[in-house]
Enzyme design. Structure first.
Site, short mmCIF file in Angstrom:
data_model
loop_
_atom_site.label_atom_id
_atom_site.label_comp_id
_atom_site.label_asym_id
_atom_site.label_seq_id
_atom_site.Cartn_x
_atom_site.Cartn_y
_atom_site.Cartn_z
N VAL A 1 -7.37 1.67 -0.40
CA VAL A 1 -6.99 2.10 0.95
C VAL A 1 -7.33 3.60 1.06
O VAL A 1 -6.96 4.38 0.18
CB VAL A 1 -5.48 1.88 1.20
CG1 VAL A 1 -5.10 2.31 2.61
CG2 VAL A 1 -5.09 0.42 0.98
N LYS B 1 -8.12 -0.07 5.01
CA LYS B 1 -7.98 -0.99 3.88
C LYS B 1 -9.30 -1.73 3.70
O LYS B 1 -9.75 -2.44 4.61
CB LYS B 1 -6.85 -1.98 4.18
CG LYS B 1 -6.29 -2.67 2.96
CD LYS B 1 -5.22 -3.66 3.33
CE LYS B 1 -3.82 -3.15 3.14
NZ LYS B 1 -2.81 -4.23 3.12
N ASP C 1 6.81 -11.19 1.54
CA ASP C 1 6.65 -10.19 0.48
C ASP C 1 7.34 -8.87 0.85
O ASP C 1 6.78 -7.80 0.71
CB ASP C 1 5.15 -9.97 0.20
CG ASP C 1 4.89 -9.41 -1.20
OD1 ASP C 1 5.81 -9.46 -2.03
OD2 ASP C 1 3.78 -8.92 -1.45
N1 LIG Z 1 -1.03 2.56 6.96
C1 LIG Z 1 -0.91 3.26 5.83
N2 LIG Z 1 -0.65 4.58 5.86
C2 LIG Z 1 -0.53 5.30 4.72
N3 LIG Z 1 -0.66 4.78 3.48
C3 LIG Z 1 -0.93 3.46 3.38
C4 LIG Z 1 -1.07 2.63 4.53
N4 LIG Z 1 -1.32 1.36 4.12
C5 LIG Z 1 -1.33 1.40 2.78
N5 LIG Z 1 -1.10 2.66 2.32
C6 LIG Z 1 -1.03 3.07 0.91
O1 LIG Z 1 -2.11 2.46 0.23
C7 LIG Z 1 -1.66 1.90 -1.02
C8 LIG Z 1 -2.14 0.47 -1.16
O2 LIG Z 1 -1.52 -0.33 -0.15
P1 LIG Z 1 -1.67 -1.90 -0.07
O3 LIG Z 1 -0.84 -2.36 1.08
O4 LIG Z 1 -3.10 -2.29 -0.08
O5 LIG Z 1 -1.09 -2.43 -1.44
P2 LIG Z 1 0.37 -2.41 -2.10
O6 LIG Z 1 1.37 -2.87 -1.09
O7 LIG Z 1 0.61 -1.08 -2.75
O8 LIG Z 1 0.21 -3.47 -3.26
P3 LIG Z 1 0.13 -5.06 -3.15
O9 LIG Z 1 -1.12 -5.39 -2.41
O10 LIG Z 1 0.12 -5.52 -4.56
O11 LIG Z 1 1.35 -5.49 -2.39
C9 LIG Z 1 -0.16 2.04 -1.05
O12 LIG Z 1 0.13 3.02 -2.02
C10 LIG Z 1 0.27 2.54 0.30
O13 LIG Z 1 1.20 3.59 0.16
#
Ligand SMILES: Nc1ncnc2c1ncn2[C@@H]1O[C@H](COP(=O)(O)OP(=O)(O)OP(=O)(O)O)[C@@H](O)[C@H]1O
Length: 400
Positions: free
Chosen positions: A67, A81, A178
């Site tokens: 991301v 993403k 989740d």
């Molecule tokens: N809209 C957003 N704004 C700021 N940071 C974000 C945003 N979306 C995701 N992130 C950051 O990017 C990282 C990866 O997020 P992602 O949702 O892909 O996976 P995750 O929830 O950490 O893991 P998993 O997919 O195993 O649940 C996280 O550390 C999150 O803090």
């Protein structure tokens, strides 16, 4: 309704039909909607916004892939993403997240600005949420003290309202599946936003039973869902209850300190509650800011949400009502369920965490599920096909 707003509404409703009917058409449909509603981003725009996906702009990496933070030419900050080509989480979950979020709009749910397809690459464009995910603040950082009681209480209320919206007030009933601290993002005003809809399931009103597979995160999954595949809104209520107890105690359920003479955070909280000492679970950093009656009420509510019997758990509607009133008499919680017990039983002694909070999908699949508040589900078939062994993120695409 004007012609324009009518066609807008029709466009919004379109994906429902495709989601429950023909596989594959949904993608085409989403692209059309994205284009019409100017949600389709050009790849070049995202390259420019993220400085060619510069590693210095990387916010993190989840089950989909990396991301990146970016800034659009109009000044809007975004989080992009990028579906990694090798991701086992796959196209289907990506489409699932895009389709669900395209028609979900709530202050406590992360806003999807748009979507991009570039050859094999697929990208989702979100509003940038400035204050990171809740787990990073609560469990890992020096900044934990910034989470005083008022902020934690506001986070509990915000997540509750976001979940109520998903369960009851959005176009259809959406079960997130989740809910956990890393899927709650905090904005610059500490407003919580529920994120990560890769595993969410949509239940059209005319369809109360859907075959699904167990997916979620150890430490947060409701026992009836893990053991029998019974999925209802009460599975989210259970995960929400775990999150509430984590927020109050500052302890992660999946890596619970076993020296505390309890199997997990829920068991520990319940035992202390029964002895009239529930406040002992409170994070010491809350000492100066806590409103004791509120903390006590939230512990009791967290225990009501995590009860072993899903029928006894409150709905999110009830939770929101409880939170909006002055602390009052609540019913007595019964024993909590053991979260993620299927994994614990098969791999290690009860009470030890197995994944430290990483999302998993079990090979225990195909169940009747219901969006109603009661579980009328019974197993229909069981076709084991995959497990999580080769996936570093422990996630798998879903099959409907
Ligand atoms: N809209 C957003 N704004 C700021 N940071 C974000 C945003 N979306 C995701 N992130 C950051 O990017 C990282 C990866 O997020 P992602 O949702 O892909 O996976 P995750 O929830 O950490 O893991 P998993 O997919 O195993 O649940 C996280 O550390 C999150 O803090």
């Amino acid at each position: 309704m004007t012609g324009k707003s009518k066609s807008f509404m029709q466009n919004l409703m379109k994906p429902f039909k495709f989601y429950s009917s023909k596989e594959g058409q949904g993608e085409e449909d989403l692209e059309k909607i994205a284009a019409q509603e100017q949600k389709l981003f050009a790849f070049e725009t995202l390259v420019a916004a993220t400085k060619d996906f510069n590693p210095s702009n990387k916010l993190g990496e989840g089950g989909f892939g990396p991301v990146f933070k970016g800034k659009l030419s109009d000044g809007r900050e975004i989080a992009v993403k990028k579906l990694s080509q090798s991701s086992n989480q796959g196209r289907k979950e990506f489409m699932n997240e895009a389709k669900l979020l395209a028609r979900v709009q709530h202050r406590n749910v992360v806003n999807l600005f748009g979507y991009c397809v570039h050859g094999e690459e697929k990208l989702l464009v979100y509003e940038y949420v400035a204050n990171e995910s809740l787990d990073k603040l609560l469990f890992r950082s020096q900044r934990r003290e910034e989470l005083d009681w008022k902020r934690r209480y506001d986070i509990i209320c915000g997540v509750a309202r976001g979940l109520l919206y998903l369960h009851e007030d959005s176009h259809n009933c959406i079960i997130h599946r989740d809910i956990k601290a890393s899927n709650v993002l905090l904005d610059d005003k500490w407003v919580p936003k529920i994120a990560d809809f890769g595993m969410a399931r949509l239940f059209p009103e005319d369809q109360t039973h859907v075959n699904t597979r167990v997916a979620g995160t150890n430490g947060y999954m409701a026992p009836e869902y893990v053991m029998h595949g019974h999925l209802s809104v009460k599975a989210d209520v259970f995960s929400f209850g775990v999150l509430v107890l984590e927020l109050i105690s500052g302890q992660r359920n999946s890596t619970f300190n076993l020296s505390l003479d309890a199997q997990n955070l829920l068991d520990w909280s319940y035992k202390l509650y029964k002895k009239g000492r529930s406040l002992e679970i409170m994070d010491p950093t809350l000492a100066s800011s806590a409103v004791i009656e509120q903390v006590a009420m939230c512990i009791q509510m967290g225990l009501l949400c995590t009860q072993g019997d899903p029928h006894l758990r409150p709905t999110m509607h009830r939770v929101v009502v409880i939170l909006s009133k002055k602390p009052s008499n609540l019913e007595e919680p019964s024993r909590p369920g053991v979260p993620g017990s299927r994994y614990r039983r098969s791999r290690r002694p009860a009470g030890l965490s197995s994944t430290g909070g990483t999302s998993v999908e079990s090979d225990f699949n195909s169940f009747d599920t219901s969006c109603n508040n009661t579980n009328s589900a019974s197993a229909t078939s069981s076709t084991s096909s995959r497990n999580t062994r080769n996936d570093p993120h422990g996630k798998r695409p879903m099959h409907s």
